[in-house]
Motif scaffolding. Structure first.
Motif, PDB file in Angstrom:
ATOM      1  N   VAL A   1     -19.251 -22.378 -14.162  1.00 56.01           N
ATOM      2  CA  VAL A   1     -17.871 -21.866 -14.809  1.00 56.01           C
ATOM      3  C   VAL A   1     -17.167 -20.435 -14.079  1.00 56.01           C
ATOM      4  CG1 VAL A   1     -18.575 -20.419 -16.788  1.00 56.01           C
ATOM      5  CG2 VAL A   1     -16.406 -21.654 -16.820  1.00 56.01           C
ATOM      6  N   HIS A   2     -18.398 -19.713 -13.717  1.00 62.96           N
ATOM      7  CA  HIS A   2     -17.782 -18.518 -13.097  1.00 62.96           C
ATOM      8  C   HIS A   2     -17.127 -18.858 -11.638  1.00 62.96           C
ATOM      9  CE1 HIS A   2     -21.235 -16.078 -15.235  1.00 62.96           C
ATOM     10  NE2 HIS A   2     -20.295 -16.608 -16.069  1.00 62.96           N
ATOM     11  N   SER A   3     -17.486 -19.754 -11.061  1.00 65.48           N
ATOM     12  CA  SER A   3     -16.679 -20.255  -9.916  1.00 65.48           C
ATOM     13  C   SER A   3     -15.553 -21.052  -9.850  1.00 65.48           C
ATOM     14  CB  SER A   3     -17.900 -21.098  -9.006  1.00 65.48           C
ATOM     15  OG  SER A   3     -19.053 -20.344  -8.692  1.00 65.48           O
ATOM     16  N   ILE A   4     -15.261 -21.408 -11.124  1.00 69.10           N
ATOM     17  CA  ILE A   4     -14.168 -22.470 -10.986  1.00 69.10           C
ATOM     18  C   ILE A   4     -12.817 -21.717 -12.138  1.00 69.10           C
ATOM     19  CG2 ILE A   4     -15.330 -24.372 -10.988  1.00 69.10           C
ATOM     20  CD1 ILE A   4     -15.160 -25.055 -13.903  1.00 69.10           C
ATOM     21  N   VAL A   5     -13.207 -20.573 -12.664  1.00 64.26           N
ATOM     22  CA  VAL A   5     -12.057 -20.128 -13.551  1.00 64.26           C
ATOM     23  C   VAL A   5     -10.753 -19.757 -13.033  1.00 64.26           C
ATOM     24  CG1 VAL A   5     -13.589 -19.315 -15.422  1.00 64.26           C
ATOM     25  CG2 VAL A   5     -13.152 -17.739 -13.345  1.00 64.26           C
ATOM     26  N   SER A   6     -10.989 -19.323 -11.414  1.00 65.63           N
ATOM     27  CA  SER A   6      -9.615 -18.955 -10.882  1.00 65.63           C
ATOM     28  C   SER A   6      -8.860 -20.146 -10.464  1.00 65.63           C
ATOM     29  CB  SER A   6     -10.374 -18.015  -9.498  1.00 65.63           C
ATOM     30  OG  SER A   6     -11.001 -16.862  -9.909  1.00 65.63           O
ATOM     31  N   ILE A   7      -9.704 -21.200 -10.111  1.00 67.98           N
ATOM     32  CA  ILE A   7      -8.958 -22.300  -9.749  1.00 67.98           C
ATOM     33  C   ILE A   7      -8.217 -22.899 -11.278  1.00 67.98           C
ATOM     34  CG2 ILE A   7      -9.345 -24.799  -9.230  1.00 67.98           C
ATOM     35  CD1 ILE A   7     -11.754 -23.585  -7.234  1.00 67.98           C
ATOM     36  N   PHE A   8      -9.000 -22.826 -12.141  1.00 67.93           N
ATOM     37  CA  PHE A   8      -8.424 -23.170 -13.314  1.00 67.93           C
ATOM     38  C   PHE A   8      -7.005 -22.637 -13.986  1.00 67.93           C
ATOM     39  CE2 PHE A   8      -7.729 -22.496 -18.000  1.00 67.93           C
ATOM     40  CZ  PHE A   8      -7.658 -23.585 -18.254  1.00 67.93           C
ATOM     41  N   ILE A   9      -7.086 -21.346 -13.552  1.00 67.54           N
ATOM     42  CA  ILE A   9      -6.010 -20.383 -13.864  1.00 67.54           C
ATOM     43  C   ILE A   9      -4.796 -20.793 -12.678  1.00 67.54           C
ATOM     44  CG2 ILE A   9      -4.777 -17.989 -13.612  1.00 67.54           C
ATOM     45  CD1 ILE A   9      -7.818 -17.034 -14.941  1.00 67.54           C
ATOM     46  N   ALA A  10      -5.136 -21.119 -11.607  1.00 67.70           N
ATOM     47  CA  ALA A  10      -4.230 -21.558 -10.607  1.00 67.70           C
ATOM     48  C   ALA A  10      -3.663 -22.859 -10.861  1.00 67.70           C
ATOM     49  CB  ALA A  10      -4.816 -21.542  -9.120  1.00 67.70           C
ATOM     50  N   MET A  11      -4.229 -23.559 -11.389  1.00 60.39           N
ATOM     51  CA  MET A  11      -3.783 -25.049 -11.640  1.00 60.39           C
ATOM     52  C   MET A  11      -3.100 -24.964 -13.036  1.00 60.39           C
ATOM     53  SD  MET A  11      -3.905 -28.198 -11.784  1.00 60.39           S
ATOM     54  CE  MET A  11      -3.790 -29.870 -12.836  1.00 60.39           C
ATOM     55  N   GLY A  12      -3.400 -23.976 -14.071  1.00 63.34           N
ATOM     56  CA  GLY A  12      -2.352 -23.807 -14.973  1.00 63.34           C
ATOM     57  C   GLY A  12      -0.809 -23.119 -14.670  1.00 63.34           C
ATOM     58  N   ALA A  13      -0.971 -22.327 -13.637  1.00 58.02           N
ATOM     59  CA  ALA A  13       0.240 -21.647 -13.361  1.00 58.02           C
ATOM     60  C   ALA A  13       0.965 -22.907 -12.338  1.00 58.02           C
ATOM     61  CB  ALA A  13      -0.254 -20.534 -12.215  1.00 58.02           C
ATOM     62  N   PHE A  14       0.370 -23.797 -11.761  1.00 62.19           N
ATOM     63  CA  PHE A  14       1.147 -24.706 -11.228  1.00 62.19           C
ATOM     64  C   PHE A  14       1.761 -25.789 -12.049  1.00 62.19           C
ATOM     65  CE2 PHE A  14       1.387 -28.844  -9.140  1.00 62.19           C
ATOM     66  CZ  PHE A  14       2.540 -28.733  -8.104  1.00 62.19           C
ATOM     67  N   TYR A  15       0.856 -26.364 -12.809  1.00 59.50           N
ATOM     68  CA  TYR A  15       1.239 -27.449 -13.762  1.00 59.50           C
ATOM     69  C   TYR A  15       2.263 -27.372 -14.677  1.00 59.50           C
ATOM     70  CZ  TYR A  15       0.407 -31.316 -16.874  1.00 59.50           C
ATOM     71  OH  TYR A  15       0.812 -32.198 -17.719  1.00 59.50           O
ATOM     72  N   PHE A  16       1.845 -26.144 -15.712  1.00 62.80           N
ATOM     73  CA  PHE A  16       2.995 -25.908 -16.658  1.00 62.80           C
ATOM     74  C   PHE A  16       4.286 -25.573 -16.323  1.00 62.80           C
ATOM     75  CE2 PHE A  16      -1.412 -25.361 -18.495  1.00 62.80           C
ATOM     76  CZ  PHE A  16      -1.130 -26.306 -19.553  1.00 62.80           C
ATOM     77  N   PRO A  17       4.454 -24.740 -15.202  1.00 65.43           N
ATOM     78  CA  PRO A  17       6.023 -24.526 -15.128  1.00 65.43           C
ATOM     79  C   PRO A  17       6.777 -25.839 -14.297  1.00 65.43           C
ATOM     80  CG  PRO A  17       4.667 -22.684 -14.186  1.00 65.43           C
ATOM     81  CD  PRO A  17       3.723 -23.673 -14.490  1.00 65.43           C
ATOM     82  N   SER A  18       5.757 -26.565 -13.816  1.00 64.35           N
ATOM     83  CA  SER A  18       6.490 -28.084 -13.343  1.00 64.35           C
ATOM     84  C   SER A  18       6.731 -28.931 -14.464  1.00 64.35           C
ATOM     85  CB  SER A  18       5.454 -28.818 -12.834  1.00 64.35           C
ATOM     86  OG  SER A  18       4.677 -28.265 -11.581  1.00 64.35           O
ATOM     87  N   ILE A  19       6.160 -28.669 -15.606  1.00 60.03           N
ATOM     88  CA  ILE A  19       6.322 -29.507 -16.954  1.00 60.03           C
ATOM     89  C   ILE A  19       7.771 -28.872 -17.624  1.00 60.03           C
ATOM     90  CG2 ILE A  19       5.765 -30.037 -19.272  1.00 60.03           C
ATOM     91  CD1 ILE A  19       4.493 -31.667 -17.292  1.00 60.03           C
ATOM     92  N   PHE A  20       7.600 -27.579 -17.531  1.00 65.12           N
ATOM     93  CA  PHE A  20       9.020 -26.860 -18.032  1.00 65.12           C
ATOM     94  C   PHE A  20      10.222 -27.285 -17.378  1.00 65.12           C
ATOM     95  CE2 PHE A  20      11.828 -23.039 -17.342  1.00 65.12           C
ATOM     96  CZ  PHE A  20      12.086 -22.893 -18.765  1.00 65.12           C
ATOM     97  N   ALA A  21      10.220 -27.136 -16.057  1.00 66.22           N
ATOM     98  CA  ALA A  21      11.116 -27.385 -15.382  1.00 66.22           C
ATOM     99  C   ALA A  21      11.570 -28.935 -15.465  1.00 66.22           C
ATOM    100  CB  ALA A  21      11.009 -27.346 -13.656  1.00 66.22           C
ATOM    101  N   VAL A  22      10.793 -29.867 -15.464  1.00 65.91           N
ATOM    102  CA  VAL A  22      11.048 -31.278 -15.756  1.00 65.91           C
ATOM    103  C   VAL A  22      11.605 -31.701 -17.172  1.00 65.91           C
ATOM    104  CG1 VAL A  22       9.930 -33.300 -16.097  1.00 65.91           C
ATOM    105  CG2 VAL A  22       9.624 -32.417 -13.869  1.00 65.91           C
ATOM    106  N   SER A  23      11.094 -30.770 -18.195  1.00 68.23           N
ATOM    107  CA  SER A  23      11.575 -31.249 -19.415  1.00 68.23           C
ATOM    108  C   SER A  23      12.888 -30.635 -19.642  1.00 68.23           C
ATOM    109  CB  SER A  23      10.309 -30.531 -20.521  1.00 68.23           C
ATOM    110  OG  SER A  23      10.960 -30.524 -21.794  1.00 68.23           O
ATOM    111  N   CYS A  24      13.066 -29.495 -19.206  1.00 62.17           N
ATOM    112  CA  CYS A  24      14.547 -28.690 -19.565  1.00 62.17           C
ATOM    113  C   CYS A  24      15.644 -29.373 -18.554  1.00 62.17           C
ATOM    114  CB  CYS A  24      14.599 -27.271 -19.302  1.00 62.17           C
ATOM    115  SG  CYS A  24      13.264 -26.357 -20.299  1.00 62.17           S
ATOM    116  N   MET A  25      15.226 -29.827 -17.153  1.00 69.33           N
ATOM    117  CA  MET A  25      16.268 -30.100 -16.385  1.00 69.33           C
ATOM    118  C   MET A  25      16.515 -31.535 -16.527  1.00 69.33           C
ATOM    119  SD  MET A  25      17.754 -28.458 -14.080  1.00 69.33           S
ATOM    120  CE  MET A  25      19.236 -29.063 -13.325  1.00 69.33           C
TER     121      MET A  25
END
Length: 681
Positions: free
Chosen positions: A475-499
């Motif tokens: 888990v120590h090696s993947i938390v950064s990738i996980f944070i990066a994944m969330g930073a990409f995915y959730f703004p995508s969902i926000f943009a699609v939902s609102c737009m």
């Protein structure tokens, strides 16, 4: 019934449509050589059955749909001079009536006093519901009255209304028509109104009877009755329909037969700047209210990332706990166990098997004693057991022999480990822990006895950890990738939902007629998205690095870490907008974003290192934004690399370039695909 005003001079028509053709599919013409003339200071009633092309004609007049042939001329050239009510509601249902008025009042740059006076005037005229009522809570007829009020609030010179009285009480409908007559008589306003209520058409100055994409008649109601020698408009319309069917029985118009006569499309001008701060402020206020009141969206953007961070730290990449292991110890009963201190003492009667079992128990293994070796081996046939350990009767003596003289060591006296291979992670942890346990026990015993034997030394290699000394779990090696994944995915969902909400519900289209540009809407959404990214990033980092103490090196490189998260949020936001612009379905858009995000997450090294991929797939994985950002963030957090490190500079530059590329693609596609943000309503 209100008597229409006197005939108006038609020499200067405020709207003129000439030989208009429009087709949305081959061989099917929505408009077929239509001609229309709307005199100023009058009510023009466009009468026709559903599907005859009335709404399409209005959209062509407004300029949101281009004609295949023909042209439209207007004496109006400013958006603020036009009031438009679409056939659909096209209003934010999570806003109150008062907030809806405030939003459009800000777009029309109306003063507060003028807005309040206009609200009171329209409230009396249209009998609007309580101003604090939410749009979603009022009836369909009440919603249409609010929609009509929005189109009238800024005193436009030309009002275009697409079936405004559908679902409205007949008495109130008559009052609304009386209001229209007053507006025309006192303020010289021109109104184009579509309807399929024939009785309403009598109150218009001019009636255009539309069928099969053409105006079969255009005149005042009285002139139509006289011309066709009928008592009602309905009888006139029926006679015209019969004549049209007779004359066009064998006539078909092909696209090749249509002569392309087209003037440059007249575009209504926005009197304000390309980017208006007041309009952006109005959009920010409106969109913030919508987001705050959309509890599911807030849950997905704020709560869900935090919950996923908790789940990651609690459940992923950590040691497995309470795994059941069967054992058989022929040396001693577990209840009589004592830890060995020195097995080289001639008077000792301790057993090393106790040390091994105690070590495993201290590491949260669930140890279960069986009666025999056969029972232990058979236990692996049941899913409740993961391994079986057997300690022979002379195990401690055999270890003593091994330490003193490996040449005379009895292999049959060693501890045996039995396990199944259906889960490699379970097997590897058990082997690792049993091996570490025995090595640790032997080392402690040798150290306690001050016993030294060169044969006990390991291989001639000195192992030093330069970076990541605190990394102990996956888990120590993947938390950064996980944070990066969330930073990409959730703004995508926000943009699609609102737009897509703005696009599919016609809200953006209606806002554009009030002066809003797509750039202003995207700017307001980008600001809100940035705020959400900061909230999401802060919560995730607090959970990952503070609450669960995952290793992180705080250096100047951490500024790049934060910048990478923000840039990934921008990439996700732009990607979501791109999908929203190309999609006409929320579900389909979410599927695309989720699928692409999962592909990136799988290939980025979060599940398995990219070094294990085939060379051709590895080449693709290493250029993905999530891989580049995740690797760079890991180098910062675990290795402590600073801003000056070439790898950090390169990774940050690549992600910044990705953000620019997505932005440029969005801009170019927006110019090429004119209806990218608008679905006609």
């Amino acid at each position: 019934m209100t008597t229409p005003t006197a005939s108006v001079d038609r020499t200067e028509n405020i709207v003129r449509v000439v030989n208009a053709y429009k087709s949305f599919s081959a061989g099917q013409w929505t408009l077929q050589g239509l001609n229309m003339n709307v005199p100023p200071g009058s009510i023009y009633g466009l009468l026709g059955p559903s599907g005859c092309g009335k709404s399409t004609l209005l959209q062509c007049i407004l300029g949101t749909i281009s004609l295949d042939s023909g042209f439209v001329e207007m004496k109006i050239n400013k958006l603020t001079d036009v009031g438009y009510m679409p056939q659909e509601l096209c209003l934010e249902n999570t806003l109150t009536i008062k907030e809806t008025f405030e939003y459009y009042g800000a777009l029309y740059n109306m003063s507060k006093n003028k807005l309040l006076n206009k609200m009171d005037e329209l409230n009396v005229c249209l009998q609007l519901p309580d101003k604090h009522s939410y749009i979603k809570d009022i009836s369909g007829g009440q919603g249409r009255r609010v929609s009509l009020a929005i189109s009238l609030m800024h005193d436009p010179k030309l009002i275009i209304l697409d079936e405004p009285t559908v679902g409205i009480d007949p008495v109130l409908r008559n009052d609304i028509w009386s209001k229209f007559q007053t507006m025309v008589n006192e303020h010289n306003i021109t109104i184009i109104i579509t309807t399929h209520y024939i009785e309403e058409a009598y109150q218009a100055n001019t009636v255009g009877l539309m069928r099969n994409g053409v105006l079969v008649e255009e005149a005042s109601p009285q002139d139509i009755l006289i011309k066709h020698n009928t008592e009602t408009l309905e009888m006139s319309f029926l006679r015209l329909c019969y004549n049209q069917d007779t004359n066009r029985e064998n006539e078909q118009i092909s696209s090749e037969a249509v002569v392309k006569t087209r003037k440059p499309k007249q575009k209504l001008k926005n009197p304000g700047a390309i980017m208006s701060f007041s309009r952006i402020q109005a959009l920010l206020k409106k969109n913030s209210r919508v987001c705050v009141r959309d509890y599911m969206l807030l849950f997905n953007l704020v709560v869900l990332p935090a919950l996923q961070a908790l789940n990651l730290c609690l459940c992923v990449g950590v040691d497995f706990k309470h795994m059941p292991i069967a054992y058989k110890n022929d040396e001693v009963k577990f209840s009589d166990c004592q830890n060995v201190k020195c097995i080289f003492n001639e008077n000792h009667n301790d057993t090393l098997s106790c040390n091994v079992l105690n070590y495993l128990a201290s590491h949260d293994y669930n140890l279960i004693e069986v009666n025999s070796v056969e029972d232990g081996e058979m236990s692996l046939n049941y899913p409740s057991y993961m391994a079986f350990l057997y300690f022979p009767e002379n195990y401690t003596k055999s270890v003593q022999t091994f330490l003193a003289d490996k040449g005379n060591y009895d292999v049959k006296s060693m501890v045996s480990v039995h396990f199944t291979k259906e889960n490699m992670l379970f097997r590897n942890q058990i082997i690792r822990d049993v091996t570490d346990c025995i090595n640790d026990v032997v080392e402690n015993v040798v150290t306690y006895c001050s016993y030294y034997n060169p044969k006990l030394q390991g291989i001639p290699m000195d192992v030093n950890t330069m970076y990541g000394k605190d990394v102990k779990y996956v888990v120590h090696s993947i938390v950064s990738i996980f944070i990066a994944m969330g930073a990409f995915y959730f703004p995508s969902i926000f943009a699609v939902s609102c737009m897509l909400t703005e696009k599919l519900d016609g809200i953006l289209n209606r806002s554009m007629f009030a002066g809003v540009t797509a750039l202003e809407l995207l700017s307001s959404m980008f600001f809100i998205n940035t705020v959400i990214i900061f909230i999401q990033m802060t919560l995730s980092m607090l959970i990952v690095y503070v609450l669960f103490s995952n290793p992180v090196q705080i250096t100047t490189g951490f500024y790049a870490y934060i910048l990478l998260v923000i840039l990934l949020g921008c990439i996700g936001f732009f990607f979501g907008l791109l999908i929203a612009g190309l999609s006409t379905s929320k579900i389909g858009a979410v599927y695309v974003i989720t699928g692409w995000s999962l592909i990136q997450f799988t290939l980025s090294g979060a599940i398995w290192p990219v070094e294990g991929q085939p060379f051709y797939l590895k080449a693709v994985s290493q250029v993905l934004p999530l891989y580049v950002a995740g690797k760079t963030m890991n180098d910062i957090a675990l290795k402590g690399w600073t801003l000056a490190h070439p790898a950090i500079v390169l990774g940050t530059t690549v992600i910044f370039a990705y953000a620019l590329i997505f932005l440029l693609v969005l801009i170019v596609l927006g110019r090429l695909k004119k209806d990218m943000w608008v679905i006609q309503k």
